[in-house]
Design a protein around this motif. Structure first.
Motif, PDB file in Angstrom:
ATOM      1  N   GLY A  24       0.811  -1.219   0.000  1.00  0.00           N
ATOM      2  CA  GLY A  24       0.000   0.000   0.000  1.00  0.00           C
ATOM      3  C   GLY A  24       0.840   1.262   0.000  1.00  0.00           C
ATOM      4  N   LEU A  25       1.877   1.283   0.818  1.00  0.00           N
ATOM      5  CA  LEU A  25       2.735   2.476   0.868  1.00  0.00           C
ATOM      6  C   LEU A  25       3.577   2.622  -0.390  1.00  0.00           C
ATOM      7  CD1 LEU A  25       3.745   2.434   4.636  1.00  0.00           C
ATOM      8  CD2 LEU A  25       2.081   3.926   3.491  1.00  0.00           C
ATOM      9  N   ARG A  29      -2.771  -0.524  -5.458  1.00  0.00           N
ATOM     10  CA  ARG A  29      -4.173  -0.651  -5.054  1.00  0.00           C
ATOM     11  C   ARG A  29      -4.437  -2.067  -4.556  1.00  0.00           C
ATOM     12  NH1 ARG A  29      -7.413   2.908  -9.465  1.00  0.00           N
ATOM     13  NH2 ARG A  29      -6.097   4.737  -9.217  1.00  0.00           N
ATOM     14  N   PRO A  30      -5.580  -2.276  -3.893  1.00  0.00           N
ATOM     15  CA  PRO A  30      -5.917  -3.622  -3.438  1.00  0.00           C
ATOM     16  C   PRO A  30      -5.929  -4.604  -4.616  1.00  0.00           C
ATOM     17  CG  PRO A  30      -7.443  -2.029  -2.511  1.00  0.00           C
ATOM     18  CD  PRO A  30      -6.605  -1.296  -3.505  1.00  0.00           C
ATOM     19  N   ASP A  90     -13.333   1.382  -2.001  1.00  0.00           N
ATOM     20  CA  ASP A  90     -12.339   2.438  -2.230  1.00  0.00           C
ATOM     21  C   ASP A  90     -11.085   1.790  -2.800  1.00  0.00           C
ATOM     22  OD1 ASP A  90     -10.691   4.673  -2.188  1.00  0.00           O
ATOM     23  OD2 ASP A  90     -10.280   4.502  -0.037  1.00  0.00           O
ATOM     24  N   ARG A  91     -10.904   1.852  -4.094  1.00  0.00           N
ATOM     25  CA  ARG A  91      -9.799   1.151  -4.751  1.00  0.00           C
ATOM     26  C   ARG A  91      -8.545   2.028  -4.807  1.00  0.00           C
ATOM     27  NH1 ARG A  91     -10.376  -4.066  -5.215  1.00  0.00           N
ATOM     28  NH2 ARG A  91      -9.117  -4.053  -7.065  1.00  0.00           N
ATOM     29  N   THR A  96      -5.405  -0.429   0.703  1.00  0.00           N
ATOM     30  CA  THR A  96      -4.427  -1.499   0.942  1.00  0.00           C
ATOM     31  C   THR A  96      -3.737  -1.291   2.286  1.00  0.00           C
ATOM     32  OG1 THR A  96      -4.071  -1.606  -1.446  1.00  0.00           O
ATOM     33  CG2 THR A  96      -2.468  -2.717  -0.066  1.00  0.00           C
ATOM     34  N   VAL A  97      -3.458  -0.049   2.624  1.00  0.00           N
ATOM     35  CA  VAL A  97      -2.871   0.258   3.925  1.00  0.00           C
ATOM     36  C   VAL A  97      -3.849  -0.112   5.043  1.00  0.00           C
ATOM     37  CG1 VAL A  97      -2.014   2.132   5.404  1.00  0.00           C
ATOM     38  CG2 VAL A  97      -1.346   2.040   2.996  1.00  0.00           C
TER      39      VAL A  97
END
Length: 122
Positions: A24-25, A29-30, A90-91, A96-97
């Motif tokens: 994520g960082l 995206r997921p 929320d893509r 992801t974070v």
């Protein structure tokens, strides 16, 4: 609770959490990787639910408050579901974070459930 299952759950949740945080960082995206890692954590929590229902019948009763344990387990089961839903809606990289933070929180919650089950006096 079974001790080796607890160790496995904490280890998988930490690895999944760190993986999701790093990905994520890094701006990703997921994906199937991050959602799959979170799904694995959820699967292990469902296994823990079955084990915690069967264990008292087998003579492995908690030494701490069973209600507190149940609330931790219920909350932990809902956490990856909520984070996964967030990631599907929320893509962005922040979803992801959020998956990573949720997985790390689950690692802490499973460790606390272990303490409630084994360490505390009745």
């Amino acid at each position: 609770m079974i001790e080796w299952l607890t160790v496995a759950q904490v280890a998988v949740a930490i690895v999944a959490g760190l993986l999701c945080l790093v990905v994520g960082l890094a701006g990703r995206r997921p994906s199937d990787l991050t959602l799959g890692a979170t799904a694995l954590v959820e699967l292990l929590l469902l296994v823990q639910l079955v084990v915690s229902i069967v264990s008292p019948a087998a003579g492995n009763t908690p030494t701490g408050d069973a209600l507190e344990f149940g609330l931790y387990l219920g909350s932990a089961i809902l956490l990856p579901v909520g984070a996964g839903f967030w990631a599907l809606v929320d893509r962005s990289k922040w979803a992801t974070v959020i998956l990573g933070v949720a997985n790390l929180a689950i690692a802490v919650m499973v460790y606390r459930m272990h303490e409630i089950w084994f360490v505390q006096g009745g």
